[in-house]
Design an enzyme around this catalytic site. Structure first.
Site, PDB file in Angstrom:
ATOM      1  N   HIS A 125      -9.462   2.048   0.689  1.00 26.65           N
ATOM      2  CA  HIS A 125      -9.123   2.826   1.885  1.00 26.65           C
ATOM      3  C   HIS A 125     -10.437   2.914   2.671  1.00 26.65           C
ATOM      4  O   HIS A 125     -11.467   3.256   2.080  1.00 26.65           O
ATOM      5  CB  HIS A 125      -8.741   4.261   1.527  1.00 26.65           C
ATOM      6  CG  HIS A 125      -7.397   4.414   0.903  1.00 26.65           C
ATOM      7  ND1 HIS A 125      -7.030   3.842  -0.280  1.00 26.65           N
ATOM      8  CD2 HIS A 125      -6.320   5.152   1.305  1.00 26.65           C
ATOM      9  CE1 HIS A 125      -5.795   4.193  -0.578  1.00 26.65           C
ATOM     10  NE2 HIS A 125      -5.333   4.989   0.365  1.00 26.65           N
ATOM     11  N   HIS A 136       1.608   5.273  -2.256  1.00 25.62           N
ATOM     12  CA  HIS A 136       1.056   6.295  -3.165  1.00 25.62           C
ATOM     13  C   HIS A 136       2.227   6.917  -3.906  1.00 25.62           C
ATOM     14  O   HIS A 136       2.580   8.080  -3.659  1.00 25.62           O
ATOM     15  CB  HIS A 136       0.299   7.363  -2.373  1.00 25.62           C
ATOM     16  CG  HIS A 136      -0.938   6.856  -1.708  1.00 25.62           C
ATOM     17  ND1 HIS A 136      -2.180   6.938  -2.291  1.00 25.62           N
ATOM     18  CD2 HIS A 136      -1.129   6.251  -0.508  1.00 25.62           C
ATOM     19  CE1 HIS A 136      -3.095   6.406  -1.481  1.00 25.62           C
ATOM     20  NE2 HIS A 136      -2.471   5.988  -0.386  1.00 25.62           N
ATOM     21  N   LYS A 182       1.914  10.382  -5.570  1.00 22.60           N
ATOM     22  CA  LYS A 182       1.922  11.613  -4.756  1.00 22.60           C
ATOM     23  C   LYS A 182       3.301  11.885  -4.154  1.00 22.60           C
ATOM     24  O   LYS A 182       3.540  12.980  -3.642  1.00 22.60           O
ATOM     25  CB  LYS A 182       0.958  11.485  -3.573  1.00 22.60           C
ATOM     26  CG  LYS A 182      -0.496  11.404  -3.925  1.00 22.60           C
ATOM     27  CD  LYS A 182      -1.358  11.494  -2.679  1.00 22.60           C
ATOM     28  CE  LYS A 182      -2.826  11.469  -3.014  1.00 22.60           C
ATOM     29  NZ  LYS A 182      -3.389  10.124  -3.197  1.00 22.60           N
ATOM     30  N   HIS A 236       0.864  -1.195   0.000  1.00 32.26           N
ATOM     31  CA  HIS A 236       0.000   0.000   0.000  1.00 32.26           C
ATOM     32  C   HIS A 236       0.896   1.240   0.000  1.00 32.26           C
ATOM     33  O   HIS A 236       1.453   1.619   1.038  1.00 32.26           O
ATOM     34  CB  HIS A 236      -0.920  -0.007   1.220  1.00 32.26           C
ATOM     35  CG  HIS A 236      -1.887   1.136   1.290  1.00 32.26           C
ATOM     36  ND1 HIS A 236      -3.258   0.966   1.401  1.00 32.26           N
ATOM     37  CD2 HIS A 236      -1.693   2.480   1.276  1.00 32.26           C
ATOM     38  CE1 HIS A 236      -3.856   2.148   1.454  1.00 32.26           C
ATOM     39  NE2 HIS A 236      -2.920   3.095   1.392  1.00 32.26           N
ATOM     40  N   GLU A 275     -10.594   5.910   7.716  1.00 28.12           N
ATOM     41  CA  GLU A 275      -9.370   6.615   8.124  1.00 28.12           C
ATOM     42  C   GLU A 275      -9.783   7.836   8.944  1.00 28.12           C
ATOM     43  O   GLU A 275      -9.630   8.984   8.529  1.00 28.12           O
ATOM     44  CB  GLU A 275      -8.556   7.013   6.875  1.00 28.12           C
ATOM     45  CG  GLU A 275      -7.128   7.406   7.218  1.00 28.12           C
ATOM     46  CD  GLU A 275      -6.290   7.700   5.984  1.00 28.12           C
ATOM     47  OE1 GLU A 275      -6.773   7.543   4.850  1.00 28.12           O
ATOM     48  OE2 GLU A 275      -5.139   8.139   6.175  1.00 28.12           O
ATOM     49  N   ASP A 307       2.621   3.415   2.794  1.00 29.50           N
ATOM     50  CA  ASP A 307       1.628   4.461   2.526  1.00 29.50           C
ATOM     51  C   ASP A 307       2.293   5.692   1.915  1.00 29.50           C
ATOM     52  O   ASP A 307       3.206   5.588   1.116  1.00 29.50           O
ATOM     53  CB  ASP A 307       0.848   4.793   3.802  1.00 29.50           C
ATOM     54  CG  ASP A 307      -0.560   5.322   3.508  1.00 29.50           C
ATOM     55  OD1 ASP A 307      -0.949   5.340   2.333  1.00 29.50           O
ATOM     56  OD2 ASP A 307      -1.264   5.710   4.453  1.00 29.50           O
ATOM     57  N   ASN A 308       1.875   6.873   2.354  1.00 31.67           N
ATOM     58  CA  ASN A 308       2.353   8.110   1.716  1.00 31.67           C
ATOM     59  C   ASN A 308       3.759   8.471   2.161  1.00 31.67           C
ATOM     60  O   ASN A 308       4.134   8.236   3.310  1.00 31.67           O
ATOM     61  CB  ASN A 308       1.405   9.256   2.068  1.00 31.67           C
ATOM     62  CG  ASN A 308       0.011   9.030   1.535  1.00 31.67           C
ATOM     63  OD1 ASN A 308      -0.744   8.263   2.106  1.00 31.67           O
ATOM     64  ND2 ASN A 308      -0.303   9.662   0.435  1.00 31.67           N
TER      65      ASN A 308
HETATM   66  O1  LIG Z   1      -4.078   7.990   3.385  1.00 35.22           O
HETATM   67  C1  LIG Z   1      -4.457   8.406   2.318  1.00 35.22           C
HETATM   68  C2  LIG Z   1      -5.809   8.564   1.993  1.00 35.22           C
HETATM   69  C3  LIG Z   1      -6.133   9.024   0.801  1.00 35.22           C
HETATM   70  N1  LIG Z   1      -5.183   9.315  -0.099  1.00 35.22           N
HETATM   71  C4  LIG Z   1      -3.886   9.163   0.219  1.00 35.22           C
HETATM   72  O2  LIG Z   1      -3.007   9.440  -0.581  1.00 35.22           O
HETATM   73  N2  LIG Z   1      -3.564   8.703   1.414  1.00 35.22           N
END
Ligand SMILES: O=c1cc[nH]c(=O)[nH]1
Length: 457
Positions: free
Chosen positions: A247, A98, A101, A96, A250, A348-349
């Site tokens: 997702h 991104h 981004k 998971h 959250e 994650d991010n």
């Molecule tokens: O945690 C998240 C939720 C939505 N979008 C994201 O990039 N990260």
């Protein structure tokens, strides 16, 4: 440079020399039962043991316990390297992320560390800056970090609103080809679940995902027609033969119950594919009876869960009144695992408005998760949450375990116990890919300065 770092460099050089001959044995590596096996592992099998790992032509030829050392290990014609009890794990699987981004943080000074703020400023940046070159270069930068740290498979979410999907998916497909053999890449589309009300939008996205061999995903939250929207997602995934990745929940709001609804939808539809749900933070704020009812359904469905401790600690319970966060934001991994639910941990991010920090280092995620979630005393088989389990979730047979016949994709740490491994940065870990130690360095931040708005002023 520390004495142990010097030692590690010498060891890397020895392995590289041996790899030139195509066949060698790494003696006295410290393995734990969970990294060797597929399927569930009994508590008794989680302890470390010393082993010799034989490598031939990039694959693992055999693993023998030092207690039953074979005569082959002392074969004078075999290149033999003494690892002196260092911990060895399989290369990481990060299910998971991104990547699309990643690294945009310098362009988003209005980010305030909250979830809503992150959504808003990311939307502005996406609309203004996410050209094909911008997305590709940032993704490639992050992949180089991940590769350096020892990750061999990644699933990334891709913001798939119109027109971004038409820019980011082709960029992803090109990068996936470029990285083939180094990092196995999967992608899941991402958009707010409300957008699924638009049939044309959903079917266009599903077709794009199916054509790209991807996964169907959305951010799900409790809108009034959530069950109907989930039904649509499951029906569409079934029609195209896709797996699902959500997702969900959250938030600290205990009323957020989408994880349960996803499990119910899966059961109702007898969904044949795999379902992964990320975050599930609100579960930690709910009454025990509610948690039990939800997790029983999640286990039966079955639905797998990925915990994202770096991002959850960053976003959840963020206060702008000078007070300190009071809860951890992470989901209930112990309770899930006890029920046999597949649980993973992931990055994650990284360096974006959802998380200002991170470099796709799964050891960092493993370390933080261990501390934030008390995944120790005992450490048990939690290493599987960053290796075998995400590999299973992603359907990757050749990742996540150290086993005979598998590619020799390994990480050799300096540490000789979990405490030693998790106490230092392990920046000199030896990453072995197909039997050969890699020498890829981390990308330098100034590389990003040439992208629009990313130069540090
Ligand atoms: O945690 C998240 C939720 C939505 N979008 C994201 O990039 N990260």
């Amino acid at each position: 440079m520390t004495a142990s770092a010097l030692d590690q460099f010498a060891l890397r050089a020895q392995i590289a020399r041996a790899a030139d001959f195509g066949r060698y044995v790494l003696r006295n590596v410290r393995l734990s039962g969970p990294v060797r096996r597929t399927g569930s592992v009994g508590v008794a099998n989680t302890a470390f043991f010393l082993a010799d790992v034989f490598v031939e032509n990039g694959r693992i030829l055999a693993i023998t316990s030092v207690c039953s050392r074979s005569t082959e290990a002392s074969n004078p014609n075999l290149h033999s390297i003494d690892s002196r009890g260092r911990v060895m794990v399989p290369t990481f699987v990060d299910c998971h992320t991104h990547l699309d981004k990643s690294q945009i943080l310098p362009r988003t000074p209005a980010a305030d560390g909250t979830f809503d703020g992150a959504l808003l400023v990311t939307r502005f940046d996406r609309t203004a800056n996410w050209s094909s070159i911008d997305v590709s270069r940032r993704m490639d930068f992050s992949l180089r970090s991940a590769f350096h740290y020892g990750t061999s498979a990644i699933r990334t979410h891709i913001d798939s609103q119109i027109p971004q999907a038409g820019i980011s998916w082709p960029a992803f497909i090109e990068l996936r080809q470029h990285w083939r053999g180094k990092i196995d890449l999967q992608a899941s589309c991402l958009f707010p679940i409300d957008m699924v009300r638009d049939d044309v939008f959903l079917s266009q996205n599903a077709k794009r995902v199916a054509d790209a061999g991807g996964v169907l995903g959305a951010i799900a939250y409790p809108v009034p027609d959530i069950d109907c929207l989930l039904d649509k997602m499951f029906r569409t995934a079934s029609y195209h033969g896709l797996n699902l990745d959500f997702h969900a929940d959250e938030t600290a709001d205990p009323a957020a119950d989408v994880l349960r609804r996803i499990a119910e939808t899966s059961l109702r539809s007898s969904f044949p594919g795999k379902v992964l749900v990320g975050h599930c933070c609100s579960l930690a704020m709910q009454a025990n009876s509610v948690v039990d009812a939800t997790l029983d359904k999640v286990a039966t469905a079955p639905v797998a869960v990925v915990s994202l401790p770096t991002c959850n600690l960053y976003l959840q319970d963020r206060r702008h009144n000078g007070t300190t966060p009071r809860w951890r934001g992470v989901t209930l991994l112990h309770e899930m695992k006890r029920r046999g639910i597949l649980v993973a941990r992931a990055s994650d991010n990284t360096r974006d408005p959802f998380n200002s920090y991170g470099d796709l280092d799964m050891l960092d995620t493993f370390r933080l998760g261990t501390r934030a979630l008390h995944l120790d005393h005992p450490h048990g088989d939690w290493i599987r949450a960053v290796s075998a389990t995400p590999a299973e979730i992603m359907g990757l047979d050749s990742h996540g375990v150290i086993a005979k016949g598998q590619p020799a994709n390994l990480i050799l740490f300096e540490g000789r116990s979990w405490s030693e491994v998790l106490s230092r940065a392990e920046s000199n870990r030896i990453v072995i890919r197909n039997g050969v130690p890699i020498s890829a360095s981390l990308p330098a931040y100034p590389e990003l300065d040439t992208l629009e708005g990313l130069a540090l002023r």
